[in-house]
Design an enzyme around this catalytic site. Structure first.
Site, short mmCIF file in Angstrom:
data_model
loop_
_atom_site.label_atom_id
_atom_site.label_comp_id
_atom_site.label_asym_id
_atom_site.label_seq_id
_atom_site.Cartn_x
_atom_site.Cartn_y
_atom_site.Cartn_z
N ASP A 282 5.67 4.68 4.91
CA ASP A 282 6.59 3.70 5.76
C ASP A 282 6.56 2.50 4.99
O ASP A 282 7.21 1.37 5.80
CB ASP A 282 6.08 3.67 7.48
CG ASP A 282 4.96 2.95 7.60
OD1 ASP A 282 3.85 3.34 6.70
OD2 ASP A 282 4.73 2.08 8.32
N HIS A 283 5.99 2.41 3.89
CA HIS A 283 6.02 1.27 3.01
C HIS A 283 6.47 1.45 1.71
O HIS A 283 6.97 0.73 1.02
CB HIS A 283 4.66 0.48 2.90
CG HIS A 283 4.08 0.03 4.08
ND1 HIS A 283 4.25 -1.12 4.52
CD2 HIS A 283 3.39 0.65 5.32
CE1 HIS A 283 3.82 -1.40 5.90
NE2 HIS A 283 3.38 -0.20 6.34
N HIS B 119 4.52 -4.79 10.76
CA HIS B 119 4.97 -4.15 12.00
C HIS B 119 5.24 -5.19 12.85
O HIS B 119 4.36 -6.01 13.01
CB HIS B 119 3.97 -3.05 12.27
CG HIS B 119 3.99 -1.80 11.54
ND1 HIS B 119 4.63 -0.76 11.40
CD2 HIS B 119 2.99 -1.70 10.27
CE1 HIS B 119 4.43 0.22 10.43
NE2 HIS B 119 3.42 -0.30 9.78
N HIS C 89 0.89 -1.23 0.14
CA HIS C 89 -0.21 -0.14 -0.04
C HIS C 89 1.05 1.29 -0.01
O HIS C 89 1.99 1.19 0.18
CB HIS C 89 -0.96 -0.01 1.00
CG HIS C 89 -0.50 0.08 2.56
ND1 HIS C 89 0.44 -0.69 3.04
CD2 HIS C 89 -0.45 0.86 3.66
CE1 HIS C 89 0.91 -0.51 4.42
NE2 HIS C 89 0.15 0.54 4.60
N HIS D 143 -7.29 -1.13 5.64
CA HIS D 143 -6.28 -0.10 6.14
C HIS D 143 -6.28 1.22 5.14
O HIS D 143 -6.30 2.17 5.62
CB HIS D 143 -5.08 -0.76 6.27
CG HIS D 143 -3.96 0.03 6.62
ND1 HIS D 143 -3.66 0.34 8.17
CD2 HIS D 143 -2.67 0.26 6.32
CE1 HIS D 143 -2.76 1.17 8.12
NE2 HIS D 143 -2.17 1.04 7.25
N ASP E 76 -0.07 -4.22 6.06
CA ASP E 76 -0.72 -3.62 7.22
C ASP E 76 -2.26 -4.11 7.32
O ASP E 76 -3.06 -3.50 7.89
CB ASP E 76 -0.97 -2.05 7.32
CG ASP E 76 0.75 -1.72 7.47
OD1 ASP E 76 1.53 -2.44 7.99
OD2 ASP E 76 0.86 -0.44 7.86
N HIS F 24 1.36 3.93 1.93
CA HIS F 24 1.81 4.72 3.10
C HIS F 24 3.43 4.81 3.07
O HIS F 24 4.01 3.82 2.50
CB HIS F 24 1.45 4.16 4.31
CG HIS F 24 -0.12 4.51 4.64
ND1 HIS F 24 -0.77 3.58 5.60
CD2 HIS F 24 -0.99 5.25 4.21
CE1 HIS F 24 -1.89 3.88 5.74
NE2 HIS F 24 -2.29 4.99 4.90
FE FE Z 1 2.55 0.46 8.11
ZN ZN Z 2 -0.08 1.71 6.39
#
Ligand code: FE
Ligand code: ZN
Length: 256
Positions: free
Chosen positions: A61-62, A172, A57, A115, A134, A59
């Site tokens: 942090d990905h 995570h 996805h 998410h 996630d 985001h």
């Molecule tokens: Fe994440």
């Molecule tokens: Zn995420």
């Protein structure tokens, strides 16, 4: 059966990066790219050359490492068609039912929204492994930023229907906090009690609690267990639809 090598490493504050490597085909993919430097270091440790990024996805942090890794290695980036405009450097948009070829391995795409609206998961049946980003966590699930409880329940049900021996990698390390919450929802679950002891021991040694297996999550993860009589009774929701009970568990976790 061809052999798939997998290397998981912690990065950023609580993310996991994962590399998968098909030694016969000389290809290596990063499952998401939380941080370019951390991925580069992992590649160096293993002596692997990056050929692909598989994003779950959009985001940051990905996907934060996408651009730097692509310009350093020329790797191809696959990611959710539903988020095509938000995935930096995307080459191959993929969606439900698509099969993406990674070396000798078929990667099956599951759309698992909730998410984020376009979130996807990657399942490699011949390696008995799935990368769920996630959507599902050890003893938890992703926050519903862009989907309803019903949508997320449909996504989790898709993952829950994979072969139970499937190894599950998640985005995570949230397991200890998830475990503490799980105990408030299903404290009499004996398998959960045992697992919490194991999780505490691992985290005390600063060791990862991931990957997990689908069977272990089916047995202990409250977000996959709305049909548990204990959970239904504790929530006062006996006989309610699974997605509704799931939604109540998710709301309680958000408030916890
Ligand atoms: Fe994440
Ligand atoms: Zn995420």
């Amino acid at each position: 059966m061809a052999e798939l090598e997998i290397y998981q490493f912690p990065c950023l504050s609580d993310n996991y990066g994962v590399l998968i490597h098909d030694p016969a085909a000389h290809v290596t993919a990063a499952i998401d790219a939380p941080d370019a430097d951390a991925v580069q270091q992992a590649l160096q440790e293993k002596g692997w050359t990056l050929t692909h990024i598989l994003n779950t996805h959009y985001h940051a942090d990905h996907t934060g490492g996408n651009k730097a890794l692509k310009s350093d290695t020329g790797c191809k980036i696959a990611g959710p068609a539903g988020e095509a405009g938000k995935i930096p450097g995307l080459d191959d948009p993929v969606g439900e039912g698509d099969i993406y070829q990674f070396g000798n391995f078929e990667v099956r795409i599951l759309e698992t929204p909730g998410h984020t609206a376009g979130h996807i998961s990657y399942w490699l049946p011949d390696a008995a492994v799935a990368f769920v980003g996630d959507t599902l966590f050890a003893l938890g699930c992703g926050r519903l930023f862009e989907g309803s409880a019903e949508t997320m329940w449909t996504s989790l049900s898709k993952i829950a229907a994979l072969p139970p021996e499937t190894t599950i990698y998640c985005g995570h390390e949230y397991t200890l906090a998830n475990a503490q919450f799980a105990m408030t929802v299903e404290p009499d679950n004996a398998a959960l009690q045992v697992r919490i002891g194991e999780i505490r021991a691992l985290r005390q040694k600063d060791e990862p609690t991931l990957p997990t297996t689908l069977q272990l999550e089916l047995d202990t993860n409250p977000f996959l267990r709305p049909s548990s009589p204990e959970i239904q009774k504790r929530l006062g929701m006996e006989g309610r639809p699974d997605w509704e009970i799931f939604g109540e568990i998710r709301q309680r976790k958000d408030r916890a």
